[in-house]
Every structure is written in C-alpha cells, then in structure tokens.
Design an enzyme around this catalytic site. Structure first.
Site, PDB file in Angstrom:
ATOM      1  N   HIS A 137      21.327 -47.793  32.082  1.00  0.00           N
ATOM      2  CA  HIS A 137      22.612 -47.540  31.594  1.00  0.00           C
ATOM      3  C   HIS A 137      23.028 -45.834  32.329  1.00  0.00           C
ATOM      4  CE1 HIS A 137      24.079 -50.772  29.843  1.00  0.00           C
ATOM      5  NE2 HIS A 137      22.299 -50.957  29.080  1.00  0.00           N
TER       6      HIS A 137
ATOM      7  N   ASP B 256      27.201 -39.674  36.279  1.00  0.00           N
ATOM      8  CA  ASP B 256      27.458 -40.963  35.524  1.00  0.00           C
ATOM      9  C   ASP B 256      26.732 -41.646  35.725  1.00  0.00           C
ATOM     10  OD1 ASP B 256      28.666 -41.946  32.862  1.00  0.00           O
ATOM     11  OD2 ASP B 256      30.600 -41.091  33.645  1.00  0.00           O
TER      12      ASP B 256
HETATM   13  C1  GDG Z   1      26.763 -44.805  28.964  1.00  0.00           C
HETATM   14  C2  GDG Z   1      26.482 -44.325  30.711  1.00  0.00           C
HETATM   15  C3  GDG Z   1      27.882 -46.242  31.421  1.00  0.00           C
HETATM   16  C4  GDG Z   1      35.421 -43.406  23.972  1.00  0.00           C
HETATM   17  N1  GDG Z   1      36.448 -42.613  23.351  1.00  0.00           N
HETATM   18  C5  GDG Z   1      36.620 -43.188  22.377  1.00  0.00           C
HETATM   19  C6  GDG Z   1      36.089 -44.942  23.139  1.00  0.00           C
HETATM   20  N2  GDG Z   1      35.524 -44.505  23.834  1.00  0.00           N
HETATM   21  C7  GDG Z   1      34.251 -45.079  24.757  1.00  0.00           C
HETATM   22  C8  GDG Z   1      35.432 -45.412  25.789  1.00  0.00           C
HETATM   23  C9  GDG Z   1      34.025 -46.031  27.016  1.00  0.00           C
HETATM   24  C10 GDG Z   1      33.140 -45.262  25.979  1.00  0.00           C
HETATM   25  O1  GDG Z   1      33.705 -45.044  25.185  1.00  0.00           O
HETATM   26  C11 GDG Z   1      32.433 -44.346  27.589  1.00  0.00           C
HETATM   27  O2  GDG Z   1      31.452 -45.305  27.941  1.00  0.00           O
HETATM   28  P1  GDG Z   1      31.424 -44.274  29.683  1.00  0.00           P
HETATM   29  O3  GDG Z   1      30.634 -45.413  30.241  1.00  0.00           O
HETATM   30  O4  GDG Z   1      32.371 -44.102  29.865  1.00  0.00           O
HETATM   31  O5  GDG Z   1      30.125 -44.029  29.314  1.00  0.00           O
HETATM   32  P2  GDG Z   1      29.127 -43.413  27.911  1.00  0.00           P
HETATM   33  O6  GDG Z   1      28.960 -43.615  26.656  1.00  0.00           O
HETATM   34  O7  GDG Z   1      28.442 -42.107  28.512  1.00  0.00           O
HETATM   35  O8  GDG Z   1      28.564 -44.593  27.807  1.00  0.00           O
HETATM   36  C12 GDG Z   1      27.733 -44.980  31.310  1.00  0.00           C
HETATM   37  C13 GDG Z   1      27.706 -46.691  30.205  1.00  0.00           C
HETATM   38  O9  GDG Z   1      26.606 -46.035  29.418  1.00  0.00           O
HETATM   39  C14 GDG Z   1      28.012 -48.273  30.146  1.00  0.00           C
HETATM   40  O10 GDG Z   1      27.461 -49.005  30.746  1.00  0.00           O
HETATM   41  O11 GDG Z   1      29.184 -46.359  31.981  1.00  0.00           O
HETATM   42  O12 GDG Z   1      27.264 -44.013  32.662  1.00  0.00           O
HETATM   43  O13 GDG Z   1      26.216 -42.683  30.436  1.00  0.00           O
HETATM   44  O14 GDG Z   1      34.290 -47.849  27.228  1.00  0.00           O
HETATM   45  O15 GDG Z   1      36.762 -45.690  25.718  1.00  0.00           O
HETATM   46  N3  GDG Z   1      36.621 -46.094  22.115  1.00  0.00           N
HETATM   47  C15 GDG Z   1      36.998 -45.331  21.065  1.00  0.00           C
HETATM   48  N4  GDG Z   1      37.708 -44.448  21.023  1.00  0.00           N
HETATM   49  C16 GDG Z   1      37.230 -43.000  21.884  1.00  0.00           C
HETATM   50  O16 GDG Z   1      38.073 -42.141  20.875  1.00  0.00           O
HETATM   51  N5  GDG Z   1      37.659 -46.723  20.351  1.00  0.00           N
END
Ligand code: GDG
Length: 495
Positions: free
Chosen positions: A157, A365
C-alpha cells in the site's frame, strides 16, 4: 469450496461502514471483504503479557475476522519499531527519520512467524491468501516453511523506495528474497513496480522475463500494477445520507461569502502538512485581496502517537497553525481551522462537497484515497478543484488535477489562486475526466483484478494486468490452485 483469506497487521473492519475510520487500508479492505465471504486475519489491537497464539473469530458488520493479540514486546519491536520507525519512513524516502535497531528486526521476524503459525492450521488446500502491506513482507516465507503451497499474493500500500535508499536497510536482501515466496506482488503504480524491478535486477542480479515476472534467488514471482480506489457507490450513498447532507448544509452556511479549502490527512510526516501550511501562508502573503475571502479546513486525526517523530511533527504543526492564525486572523475570520479529530465518513463527504478546493499534497504516498473521495463528493454542476501532489501515486492516474510540487511554497500558492479563480467550464471538464478515473479504479475493480491475477485468471480491465494475467495463466510453472473466483466462499466452521 474455496475461501479468500486476507491478512494485514490490523483488522479494523468498522462496525458501522458510514462511520469509517482514518486509514486507507482499513477502508479499502472492509469495503472489499464486505462484498463476499472471506476471512480477515490480523492483530486485534490488544496487548497481552505473554503470547497466547489463539485466534478469536468474530463477525464485524458482515466481515468475518480472525484476531490475535500481541505481546507488549511485539508491539514495541515489530509495530512501533520495525514497521513504523524503520520501514514506513524508509519507504517514504525519509532516511533521516529511519531508525534501525536489531531488536526491531527480530521482533518483525518473530511476529510474522507467529502470524504464520496461527494461520497455517486454518488454511484449506484451495484457499487463496492475500497478504497486505509492509508489516507482513516475510509472512509468505514463513507459511511456505510450514508447508503451505497455496496461492499467496502480496499487495504493497506504500511506495516502494529507490534502490539507493533501500540498500541503507540492514538485511535488505533478505527482505526482498522473502518476497519471492509470493506468487504475485501488486503495486499501486508502475513507478513503484519499476523501482522494485530495478532493485531485483541491479542489486540482486535477477532477470525480467518480459511477462511481468521476475526470476531471482532461484525462484519466480509475478508483479503487477493494481491502482486502488474507493467504494464509489458507498461513498456517494454516505454523501447523500441525512448526516452527509446536513454536514454539507452546515459547512456551506459556515463558509457563507467565503471559499473553503479542505485537507484531510492522518497526522503523518509523509502527508506534507507543514509544507502545505507554509504554501497556504505564502498564498495569503501573495494575495492580500484573498484574506478574509478563504479559509483552510484541515482535518488531521492523530496517528501513531507512540512514535517520537509523530509527536514532533504534531508539535510543529500546532505551532505553525497557531503562528499563521496569529499573523493573519481578523475578528471575524481565522485563515486555518486545524482539527485533530476524526469525523464520520458521511460527514467528511459533506465537508468535501462544500469545499471549493481539495488540497492533497503528500511528499510521497502509495496512492492517496482522499484525492479520489474529494472528486467523488463534488457537485457535477459546480465542482471544486483538486490540487494534487505529483508525488502521490494517485497522480499517475489523475493528471487532470492541478499537479504540484508540494515542496514549493510558490507553486502551492499559485495553484491555490488558480483553483479559486478557475472558470466553471474548466472545472466541469476537469472533474468529468477525474470522476471517470475514480469510477474506473473503484475498490471492487481493484479487488477483483488482483484476485483474478492471483489465481491466474484473465482480469476484466484493459490495463497492463490483463496481458500479464493471461500470460501468467499460460506460462507459470508453479502449481495452480483450483480456486474458482466466483466460488470463493468462507466456511467459518473450519476456523
Ligand atoms: C495507506 C497509504 C494508500 C482520514 N481522516 C478521517 C478519515 N480518513 C480516511 C480518509 C481516507 C483514509 O482515511 C486515508 O487514506 P489515504 O489513502 O489518504 O492514506 P493512508 O491512511 O496513509 O493509507 C495510501 C492507502 O493506504 C490505500 O492503499 O492510498 O497511500 O499510505 O479514506 O477518508 N476517515 C474518517 N474520519 C476522519 O477524520 N471517517
């Protein structure tokens, strides 16, 4: 009947999908597993005095989960240590924050072995095993040592680091060699896959077979690009829900006569939050007429707070947000609303929709799901503009966003101004192209394509993976599982 067994460090299927959780992997896997029968195996998040090696089975909102507790020493050495202090910073190009301690490496090996020992007795001959992320890289090797010959896939990821950085990791070769016990290694982007190939070919003297496969260490592994996405329909439903609509109304009222810029990120140095705030400060300096006309809503739930580098960045962000507000705020306006809390997913959807600009500027990322959520939440007749870091995996697909170098304050400042003043027709054109990508890389497509490639069946996409999977099905020399995709099913009484 065959089953799909998903393994990841944490098992965090939310009880209420609309509530969601802050973490891309958790959202993606629970969305994927909710669609069909399967088992999600991993750490419960609980710590015990001694290792019990027991798997507890639970049902979480339609997802069957198998949970193991970890010893405190495991959490220290494996989770806070090797995973979060060694591999995470290294894979995100932060060698300055990467810590190597022999005990971390030992803890990492121990937990992977323990996971394999707990899971192995529950595996049936036709099961397909899909292991996730940097926490679990050596687990296939440990399962093979226990005699497991099933198909085992891995999905990373995070980004894969450059060869020059990876070799700073003691025992880097051992780590990569263990990956050759998987049948298929999946990456979000071609860039991450090419970096992996570069290490194998240049450092380990492996060979590319021209069909997406690599030969090295006397073994063969298939590689492929599988860009992850969001559960588009689920997200649209959350946006249209009562709370989603109410949150939209509330934020639109709160932003009356002003434009809202939104950022949503776990509190992590890879997300470029300091650079983002500095870029926004530059924008306020460059555009005095915009002061009082815009504000930045930055939602930043605390994450990995047991790790020093996360405490440090948290303190720096507190100070920076305070400084910018102190310098620019007026009696009826604060330029930044900086929030260290989580919101429900339906609330987030309403917030995104009410924002004129989505600011997604990680320094590095794997993919970044927030970029896709922001696009999905927009009003097609009056969409906001996505500003996206060129260093997010998502930039490989989302070229219609305003792509920026997140290290450059000037570029960020100019992009914000451009987004705020973009004519409606251009916003609609860009959004239409981006929404098309978001739909075509839906989480269900990601899941189906990966699992089909893993079991050696052709995938439905027209991307690189189709050719690869076809060729793999014809040429692979490994024993092929008899699993039929349509028949994947969990028989929970076995566990
Ligand atoms: C890893 C990889 C890759 C955030 N704040 C809240 C909340 N979130 C949710 C977002 C989104 C998720 O968390 C974050 O996803 P990302 O993809 O931006 O980043 P990582 O957590 O670092 O994820 C990344 C991912 O895995 C999938 O493979 O894309 O590159 O680092 O869904 O909405 N959700 C809620 N409240 C919040 O305050 N409910």
């Amino acid at each position: 009947m065959s089953r799909l067994i998903v393994v990841s460090n944490r098992v965090s299927a939310p009880a209420d999908p609309a509530a969601g959780s802050a973490g891309g992997l958790a959202m993606a896997l629970s969305a994927a597993l909710r669609k069909y029968d399967g088992l999600w195996f991993g750490w419960s998040g609980e710590t015990t005095d001694h290792w019990t090696g027991e798997m507890k089975i639970e049902d979480r909102a339609g997802v069957t989960v198998g949970l193991v507790d970890l010893e405190a020493q495991d959490v220290d050495e494996y989770y806070n240590g090797y995973a979060n202090k060694t591999l995470w910073p290294l894979f995100h190009h932060r060698v300055d924050l990467t810590q190597y301690e022999r005990s971390y490496g030992e803890g990492y090996e121990r937990v992977n072995r323990r996971f394999a020992e707990v899971l192995a007795p529950a595996i049936q001959p036709d099961d397909v095993i899909w292991i996730h992320d940097y926490h679990m890289i050596p687990m296939a090797r440990d399962l093979r040592r226990l005699g497991i010959t099933n198909r085992i896939g891995f999905f990373l990821h995070t980004p894969w680091p450059t060869r020059q950085l990876l070799v700073t990791l003691p025992h880097h070769r051992r780590l990569v060699e263990s990956m050759f016990d998987f049948d298929l290694i999946g990456f979000h982007t071609r860039e991450w896959m090419d970096l992996f190939t570069d290490y194998v070919v240049t450092e380990a003297r492996g060979e590319v077979d021209g069909r997406g496969g690599l030969d090295c260490f006397g073994r063969h592994v298939q590689t492929g690009v599988f860009p992850i996405g969001i559960d588009v329909d689920g997200f649209l439903e959350a946006r249209r829900s009562t709370l989603g609509t109410r949150t939209y109304d509330r934020m639109a009222a709160s932003a009356l006569f002003r434009s809202m810029i939104v950022g949503v990120d776990r509190l992590d140095y890879s997300k470029g939050l300091e650079e983002r705030l500095l870029g926004y400060e530059q924008f306020l300096q460059d555009n005095p007429d915009q002061r009082g006309e815009v504000f930045l809503l930055q939602v930043t739930p605390i994450s990995r707070d047991d790790v020093d580098s996360y405490q440090d960045i948290r303190a720096r962000l507190d100070a920076l947000a305070g400084r910018i507000n102190g310098a620019f705020a007026d009696m009826d306006w604060a330029p930044i609303r900086y929030l260290n809390r989580t919101y429900r997913r339906d609330q987030l959807a309403g917030i995104y929709r009410a924002s004129r600009v989505g600011l997604v500027t990680p320094l590095r990322d794997g993919m970044n799901l927030v970029a896709k959520e922001y696009v999905a939440a927009q009003n097609p007749d009056d969409p906001g503009v996505l500003i996206l870091s060129r260093f997010a995996g998502a930039a490989e697909q989302m070229g219609e966003a305003l792509l920026v170098n997140p290290y450059s304050r000037e570029e960020l400042s100019e992009a914000i101004q451009k987004a705020l003043t973009m004519p409606l027709a251009e916003r609609i054109r860009k959004w239409t192209a981006l929404m098309d990508v978001v739909r075509k890389t839906d989480v269900a497509i990601w899941r189906d394509n990966y699992v089909k490639a893993l079991v050696g069946a052709p995938v439905s996409d027209d991307g690189v993976t189709l050719e690869r999977a076809r060729e793999q099905a014809q040429s692979t020399s490994k024993p092929r599982s008899k699993v039929r995709w349509a028949g994947l099913k969990l028989s929970s009484e076995r566990t």
